[in-house]
Design an enzyme around this catalytic site. Structure first.
Site, mmCIF file in Angstrom:
data_model
loop_
_atom_site.group_PDB
_atom_site.id
_atom_site.type_symbol
_atom_site.label_atom_id
_atom_site.label_comp_id
_atom_site.label_asym_id
_atom_site.label_seq_id
_atom_site.Cartn_x
_atom_site.Cartn_y
_atom_site.Cartn_z
ATOM 1 N N SER A 98 0.786 -1.238 0.000
ATOM 2 C CA SER A 98 0.000 0.000 0.000
ATOM 3 C C SER A 98 0.815 1.283 0.000
ATOM 4 C CB SER A 98 -0.956 0.005 1.185
ATOM 5 O OG SER A 98 -2.031 -0.868 0.937
ATOM 6 N N ALA A 101 -17.600 -14.035 -2.292
ATOM 7 C CA ALA A 101 -17.072 -13.096 -3.287
ATOM 8 C C ALA A 101 -15.668 -12.608 -2.964
ATOM 9 C CB ALA A 101 -18.010 -11.892 -3.403
ATOM 10 N N GLN A 102 -15.219 -12.749 -1.718
ATOM 11 C CA GLN A 102 -13.925 -12.199 -1.323
ATOM 12 C C GLN A 102 -12.783 -12.842 -2.088
ATOM 13 O OE1 GLN A 102 -12.955 -12.702 2.776
ATOM 14 N NE2 GLN A 102 -11.092 -11.490 2.666
ATOM 15 N N TYR A 130 -10.383 2.185 5.929
ATOM 16 C CA TYR A 130 -9.388 1.882 4.907
ATOM 17 C C TYR A 130 -9.942 0.881 3.894
ATOM 18 C CZ TYR A 130 -4.571 1.064 3.277
ATOM 19 O OH TYR A 130 -3.419 0.994 2.541
ATOM 20 N N GLY A 149 2.815 -0.862 3.892
ATOM 21 C CA GLY A 149 2.200 -1.750 2.925
ATOM 22 C C GLY A 149 2.311 -3.202 3.333
#
Length: 391
Positions: free
Chosen positions: A93, A166-167, A204, A345
């Site tokens: 990130s 769906a993840q 986030y 990140g």
């Protein structure tokens, strides 16, 4: 990106080495910005991360005098080799800060309005399951106050329950090698309801930055990768920083092996298709390059003063209660009371923490496996804090 799995740890080899990048590369050498006693504190904190279960750790400290690198453990369990000097790693990130910088440059150029709805630029994209691009601004995407769901579910058990299967499980073989487009990731997110009303709080969400990458392309006619390269990487001379090309699954140049704990087993996970991370977390860099980027940003070399002021306007950050999230930049707490701005990140194989202090020190800390518990995450934070407070 942030992904935590609570599984068992196995001890890693615990060899340590301090490498002076502007002097002899030798264990125990001390020739750079911080004093020997303070470097010793960093070494001790890195050693603690290895004893706590990480294969290896590396801290890169940058000042006007140059770089200093401190390492612990191993970059390759099979060979026992340490992190290489100028190690390339997946920065997760931290990519968001590069993307935010380009967006703010476009704001300064009058091509994007911070408080305009994203629907103006990406009509019909943010739509479905109660999500509405007419009610979400560019600023809210940058600051994670959009309320949009995360296509990765962001580790939120309640949201995972809502979205069923769906993840994206990014540490599975299927996702690891799958190629995704930004539009596909956003469409996945749009199958889920909003997390909260736009502008009411900061949660986030990786979806925000995938959309910002799409915004850059829509505005400039070039990909976010191309704009990051032209506007940041090339002007700053970041020779070891890049956005992986389509189908690029490895890390070129010297790099440690990244590991992931899966069902209690440590698996080499360096190679993967990072398209599922896209503008939210796909980039690769060295610690020294990251330090140069964050120093340039904080020093006002990449943005006009008005936009840099906007970047530093923070809201409470759900991931770190004592921190504040600006526009792609985090105001970070620390034990020595310094003013610190940075990011961080997490991506399978690597976790990085980055920060620039008010006295000119930049730090990037990397471990070559994601934390698997709050205790592990705390070890990484302590090591980062030791480096930040070393000057």
């Amino acid at each position: 990106m942030t992904i935590l799995r609570r599984v068992g740890l196995r001890a890693a080899a615990a060899g340590t080495c301090l490498v002076a990048l502007f002097g002899a590369a030798a264990c125990g050498t001390d020739t750079a910005p911080a004093g020997a006693d303070r470097v010793g504190a960093i070494q001790e904190a890195l050693d603690a991360t290895v004893r706590g279960g990480f294969p290896g750790a590396q801290a890169v400290l940058t000042t006007d005098a140059g770089d200093r690198t401190v390492t612990a453990g191993v970059g390759d369990i099979a060979t026992g080799a340490p992190f290489p000097v100028d190690a390339r790693v997946r920065i997760g990130s931290n990519t968001k800060t590069f993307v935010a910088t380009v967006v703010l440059q476009l704001v300064a150029e009058g091509k994007i309005e911070l408080d305009a709805p994203i629907e103006r630029y990406l009509p019909g994209v943010v739509h479905g399951s109660g999500n509405d691009g007419n009610r979400i601004t560019v600023r809210q995407l940058l600051q994670h106050t959009s309320g949009l769901p995360d296509y990765l579910a962001g580790g939120d058990p309640e949201l995972r329950a809502e979205r069923g299967t769906a993840q994206l499980e990014v540490d599975t073989e299927a996702v690891r090698w799958q190629r995704y487009t930004p539009a596909e990731l956003v469409r996945l997110a749009m199958t889920m309801p909003p997390r909260h009303e736009p502008g009411t709080r900061s949660v986030y969400t990786n979806t925000n930055y995938v959309l910002l990458g799409m915004l850059i392309q829509q505005t400039t006619g070039r990909t976010a990768s191309a704009e990051i390269t032209a506007r940041i990487i090339e002007p700053l001379g970041l020779r070891d920083t890049w956005f992986p090309a389509a189908g690029e699954t490895g890390i070129s140049g010297p790099h440690p092996i990244g590991y992931q704990e899966i069902d209690g087993e440590r698996v080499a996970f360096t190679d993967l298709d990072p398209s599922w991370a896209d503008a939210a977390g796909a980039m690769i860099a060295t610690g020294s390059d990251l330090n140069r980027f964050f120093r340039a940003l904080v020093d006002g070399k990449l943005l006009p003063a008005a936009q840099l002021d906007e970047v530093r306007r923070t809201v409470p950050f759900d991931r770190m209660p004592e921190a504040g999230y600006g526009l792609g930049l985090i105001h970070l707490p620390n034990s020595c009371g310094k003013e610190v701005w940075g990011h961080g990140g997490s991506i399978p194989g690597f976790e990085t923490r980055t920060g620039v202090t008010d006295d000119g020190l930049a730090v990037t800390l990397t471990v070559n496996q994601l934390p698997t518990s709050e205790e592990n995450a705390e070890l990484v934070q302590r090591a980062f804090d030791a480096a930040i407070c070393s000057q």
